[in-house]
Design a protein around this motif. Structure first.
Motif, PDB file in Angstrom:
ATOM      1  N   PRO A  70       0.783  -1.238   0.000  1.00  0.00           N
ATOM      2  CA  PRO A  70       0.000   0.000   0.000  1.00  0.00           C
ATOM      3  C   PRO A  70       0.817   1.293   0.000  1.00  0.00           C
ATOM      4  N   TRP A  71       2.082   1.205   0.390  1.00  0.00           N
ATOM      5  CA  TRP A  71       2.899   2.415   0.390  1.00  0.00           C
ATOM      6  C   TRP A  71       4.297   2.099  -0.093  1.00  0.00           C
ATOM      7  N   PRO A  72       4.863   2.917  -0.936  1.00  0.00           N
ATOM      8  CA  PRO A  72       4.290   4.115  -1.538  1.00  0.00           C
ATOM      9  C   PRO A  72       3.214   3.734  -2.552  1.00  0.00           C
ATOM     10  N   ILE A  73       2.233   4.577  -2.685  1.00  0.00           N
ATOM     11  CA  ILE A  73       1.078   4.246  -3.524  1.00  0.00           C
ATOM     12  C   ILE A  73       1.245   4.841  -4.917  1.00  0.00           C
ATOM     13  N   ASP A  74       0.831   4.095  -5.920  1.00  0.00           N
ATOM     14  CA  ASP A  74       0.904   4.517  -7.318  1.00  0.00           C
ATOM     15  C   ASP A  74      -0.399   5.238  -7.662  1.00  0.00           C
ATOM     16  N   ALA A  75      -0.331   6.551  -7.773  1.00  0.00           N
ATOM     17  CA  ALA A  75      -1.521   7.366  -8.017  1.00  0.00           C
ATOM     18  C   ALA A  75      -2.242   6.964  -9.305  1.00  0.00           C
ATOM     19  N   GLU A  76      -1.486   6.623 -10.337  1.00  0.00           N
ATOM     20  CA  GLU A  76      -2.105   6.203 -11.602  1.00  0.00           C
ATOM     21  C   GLU A  76      -2.891   4.907 -11.420  1.00  0.00           C
ATOM     22  N   PHE A  77      -2.335   3.967 -10.657  1.00  0.00           N
ATOM     23  CA  PHE A  77      -3.043   2.721 -10.395  1.00  0.00           C
ATOM     24  C   PHE A  77      -4.332   2.987  -9.625  1.00  0.00           C
ATOM     25  N   LYS A  94      -8.377  -1.075  12.295  1.00  0.00           N
ATOM     26  CA  LYS A  94      -8.216   0.024  13.255  1.00  0.00           C
ATOM     27  C   LYS A  94      -7.958   1.391  12.657  1.00  0.00           C
ATOM     28  N   GLN A  95      -6.808   1.649  12.079  1.00  0.00           N
ATOM     29  CA  GLN A  95      -6.485   2.982  11.585  1.00  0.00           C
ATOM     30  C   GLN A  95      -6.773   3.109  10.100  1.00  0.00           C
ATOM     31  N   SER A  96      -7.074   4.328   9.681  1.00  0.00           N
ATOM     32  CA  SER A  96      -7.400   4.564   8.274  1.00  0.00           C
ATOM     33  C   SER A  96      -6.156   4.948   7.477  1.00  0.00           C
ATOM     34  N   PHE A  97      -5.254   4.002   7.313  1.00  0.00           N
ATOM     35  CA  PHE A  97      -4.014   4.226   6.571  1.00  0.00           C
ATOM     36  C   PHE A  97      -4.272   4.255   5.062  1.00  0.00           C
ATOM     37  N   GLU A  99      -7.162   4.188   3.456  1.00  0.00           N
ATOM     38  CA  GLU A  99      -8.239   5.139   3.125  1.00  0.00           C
ATOM     39  C   GLU A  99      -7.689   6.550   2.943  1.00  0.00           C
ATOM     40  N   ASP A 100      -6.820   6.966   3.834  1.00  0.00           N
ATOM     41  CA  ASP A 100      -6.228   8.303   3.723  1.00  0.00           C
ATOM     42  C   ASP A 100      -5.375   8.434   2.463  1.00  0.00           C
ATOM     43  N   LEU A 101      -4.609   7.396   2.148  1.00  0.00           N
ATOM     44  CA  LEU A 101      -3.796   7.427   0.926  1.00  0.00           C
ATOM     45  C   LEU A 101      -4.673   7.528  -0.320  1.00  0.00           C
ATOM     46  N   LEU A 102      -5.753   6.750  -0.348  1.00  0.00           N
ATOM     47  CA  LEU A 102      -6.651   6.778  -1.502  1.00  0.00           C
ATOM     48  C   LEU A 102      -7.304   8.144  -1.652  1.00  0.00           C
ATOM     49  N   LYS A 103      -7.806   8.680  -0.569  1.00  0.00           N
ATOM     50  CA  LYS A 103      -8.456   9.994  -0.624  1.00  0.00           C
ATOM     51  C   LYS A 103      -7.500  11.069  -1.117  1.00  0.00           C
ATOM     52  N   SER A 104      -6.285  11.051  -0.596  1.00  0.00           N
ATOM     53  CA  SER A 104      -5.339  12.086  -1.007  1.00  0.00           C
ATOM     54  C   SER A 104      -4.986  11.966  -2.490  1.00  0.00           C
ATOM     55  N   ASN A 105      -4.982  10.760  -3.027  1.00  0.00           N
ATOM     56  CA  ASN A 105      -4.668  10.576  -4.448  1.00  0.00           C
ATOM     57  C   ASN A 105      -5.865  10.809  -5.340  1.00  0.00           C
ATOM     58  N   LEU A 106      -7.053  10.495  -4.875  1.00  0.00           N
ATOM     59  CA  LEU A 106      -8.235  10.683  -5.706  1.00  0.00           C
ATOM     60  C   LEU A 106      -8.657  12.153  -5.793  1.00  0.00           C
ATOM     61  N   TYR A 107      -8.403  12.904  -4.755  1.00  0.00           N
ATOM     62  CA  TYR A 107      -8.817  14.304  -4.749  1.00  0.00           C
ATOM     63  C   TYR A 107      -7.686  15.259  -5.058  1.00  0.00           C
ATOM     64  N   GLU A 108      -6.570  14.707  -5.471  1.00  0.00           N
ATOM     65  CA  GLU A 108      -5.382  15.483  -5.772  1.00  0.00           C
ATOM     66  C   GLU A 108      -5.433  16.123  -7.164  1.00  0.00           C
TER      67      GLU A 108
END
Length: 109
Positions: A70-77, A94-97, A99-108
């Motif tokens: 999951p990290w580092p995440i490929d924004a294109e993927f 437990k933690q939204s690890f 989810e946070d990565l996806l949101k930051s890449n989808l709304y970027e």
């Protein structure tokens, strides 16, 4: 220099199918995204709900996305895996690890 290495690692995870779309119907209504042990838990739960195969998920218009790294995440993927999906469900412990990565890449973009 570190940024370039992280970008190469992210692309490597996609190119080698470490991160992949397991079930890819043409027009998915929902995407379920997970990684690690929670991915196995998701598959078991889907099986118990009557979706024992990836084909059954595709017929139900459910896209299943598996992150092996999951990290580092490929924004294109991320963008291509979730393109056209109405709803995204992220399953993790437990933690939204992720989810946070996806949101930051989808709304970027």
């Amino acid at each position: 220099r570190m940024v370039a290495k992280l970008a190469r690692a992210a692309r490597f995870a996609t190119r080698t199918n470490i991160n992949r779309v397991e079930s890819a119907p043409n027009h998915a209504d929902i995407a379920i995204v997970s990684y690690g042990k929670t991915y196995a838990d998701v598959r078991e739960t889907l099986n118990r709900l009557g979706f024992p195969t990836l084909e059954a998920l595709s017929k139900a218009r459910i896209r299943l996305v598996r992150f092996g790294m999951p990290w580092p995440i490929d924004a294109e993927f991320v963008r291509s895996a979730l393109d056209g999906v109405g709803h995204v469900v992220v399953v993790e412990e437990k933690q939204s690890f992720l989810e946070d990565l996806l949101k930051s890449n989808l709304y970027e973009f």
